[in-house]
Design a protein around this motif. Structure first.
Motif, mmCIF file in Angstrom:
data_model
loop_
_atom_site.group_PDB
_atom_site.id
_atom_site.type_symbol
_atom_site.label_atom_id
_atom_site.label_comp_id
_atom_site.label_asym_id
_atom_site.label_seq_id
_atom_site.Cartn_x
_atom_site.Cartn_y
_atom_site.Cartn_z
ATOM 1 N N LEU A 98 0.830 -1.203 0.000
ATOM 2 C CA LEU A 98 0.000 0.000 0.000
ATOM 3 C C LEU A 98 0.864 1.251 0.000
ATOM 4 N N ARG A 145 0.837 4.172 -2.861
ATOM 5 C CA ARG A 145 0.693 5.585 -2.523
ATOM 6 C C ARG A 145 1.872 6.408 -3.027
ATOM 7 N N GLU A 186 -5.585 8.655 -11.580
ATOM 8 C CA GLU A 186 -6.913 8.249 -11.130
ATOM 9 C C GLU A 186 -6.967 6.743 -10.870
ATOM 10 N N THR A 201 -4.982 5.998 -7.736
ATOM 11 C CA THR A 201 -5.721 6.472 -6.558
ATOM 12 C C THR A 201 -6.842 5.504 -6.207
ATOM 13 N N LEU A 202 -7.564 5.039 -7.234
ATOM 14 C CA LEU A 202 -8.635 4.063 -6.994
ATOM 15 C C LEU A 202 -8.063 2.748 -6.465
ATOM 16 N N ALA A 240 -5.292 2.399 -4.786
ATOM 17 C CA ALA A 240 -4.851 2.636 -3.409
ATOM 18 C C ALA A 240 -6.023 2.616 -2.447
ATOM 19 N N GLN A 241 -7.141 3.180 -2.865
ATOM 20 C CA GLN A 241 -8.323 3.169 -2.006
ATOM 21 C C GLN A 241 -8.836 1.744 -1.790
ATOM 22 N N ARG A 242 -8.878 0.960 -2.880
ATOM 23 C CA ARG A 242 -9.327 -0.425 -2.749
ATOM 24 C C ARG A 242 -8.356 -1.237 -1.887
ATOM 25 N N GLN A 282 -6.415 -0.075 0.396
ATOM 26 C CA GLN A 282 -6.572 0.385 1.773
ATOM 27 C C GLN A 282 -7.749 -0.305 2.444
ATOM 28 N N ALA A 283 -8.862 -0.428 1.696
ATOM 29 C CA ALA A 283 -10.032 -1.115 2.245
ATOM 30 C C ALA A 283 -9.716 -2.586 2.538
ATOM 31 N N ASP A 329 -7.480 -2.797 5.627
ATOM 32 C CA ASP A 329 -8.266 -2.580 6.846
ATOM 33 C C ASP A 329 -9.088 -3.819 7.201
#
Length: 265
Positions: free
Chosen positions: A41, A45, A117, A120-121, A123-125, A127-128, A131
């Motif tokens: 991750l 980033r 983009e 970023t998407l 990285a968000q996925r 990150q989820a 978590d």
């Protein structure tokens, strides 16, 4: 020979796998996997930041080229107004070259913006997912720790754990040694009583000697008892007769001594 080597390799791998399985702690494995996901991750980033930096740099170059293009256009207009068509043509030629660069940079800017983009998407996925994995990891670790504790408690109660097995073996060995010593002491006592072994201390007696001592002690007691009964039954007269009998015997002895005179030399 090849078959033997393959078999040895398979045995070695099987034993190594078993040893690794015993040494593996699922909690440590989960923590390691979580650490690797965090590193991934972080790399994503960092990639997003690098792409954003490149996009920003292109935007600055575009702004600069667009400014130069606008300046050249203004210069060509002024030169044409002054009747200098040659200068106006040169300015427009330079502006056309700049416009080509602007077009190329705009294409690159759009490409970088699309990559940014996407990253970023992603990285968000990611990150989820990290978590969610962290939550699941902590749940699994807690469940594993509880199951491990329950297993140890159950093993302690059942006596199959390593610690309790050692204690049980120690108790069993102590009981066996105690029983062995008791059996040895009983066997020695039996051998001494039967006369198979000599008692060097002189304290032990065989069965015959013990029986004779018991009968002798019993006879002395019976004789003493009969004497006491006779004294109680006879009373004072028996004692007087005993005294008078002793006095009558004295003169008789004296008469016998007189009837046999002693000759002196």
């Amino acid at each position: 020979m090849s078959g033997v080597m393959k078999r040895m390799g398979m045995i070695f791998r099987a034993k190594a796998n078993k040893a690794l399985d015993r040494a593996e702690d699922p909690r440590e494995t989960l923590d390691y996997s979580y650490q690797k996901q965090l590193e991934l991750l972080q790399k994503v980033r960092r990639g997003v930041a690098d792409v954003a930096t490149s996009r920003k740099r292109l935007e600055l170059q575009l702004n600069q080229l667009q400014g130069q293009s606008a300046k050249l256009e203004d210069q060509g207009r002024k030169a044409l107004a002054l009747g200098r068509e040659d200068l106006a043509r040169e300015a427009l030629s330079r502006r056309a070259a700049l416009q080509q660069q602007v077009s190329d940079l705009e294409v690159q800017h759009q490409t970088l913006q699309g990559e940014e983009e996407k990253l970023t998407l992603a990285a968000q996925r990611l990150q989820a997912k990290v978590d969610a994995f962290r939550t699941k990891k902590e749940t699994i670790k807690a469940t594993y720790t509880a199951a491990q504790a329950q297993t140890r408690i159950a093993e302690s109660f059942s006596g199959i754990s390593e610690e309790m097995s050692d204690v049980g073996l120690a108790i069993q060995r102590a009981e066996d040694k105690t029983a062995q010593l008791q059996a040895r002491a009983g066997a020695i006592d039996e051998l001494l009583a039967s006369g198979a072994l000599d008692d060097q201390s002189g304290l032990a007696k065989d069965d015959i000697q013990a029986e004779l001592d018991r009968l002798s002690g019993g006879t002395d007691v019976e004789l003493e008892l009969q004497r006491m009964k006779a004294e109680l039954a006879g009373g004072p007269s028996a004692q007087q007769q005993s005294i008078e009998g002793g006095g009558a015997a004295a003169p008789q002895d004296q008469t016998q001594q007189q009837s046999h005179p002693r000759f002196e030399k």
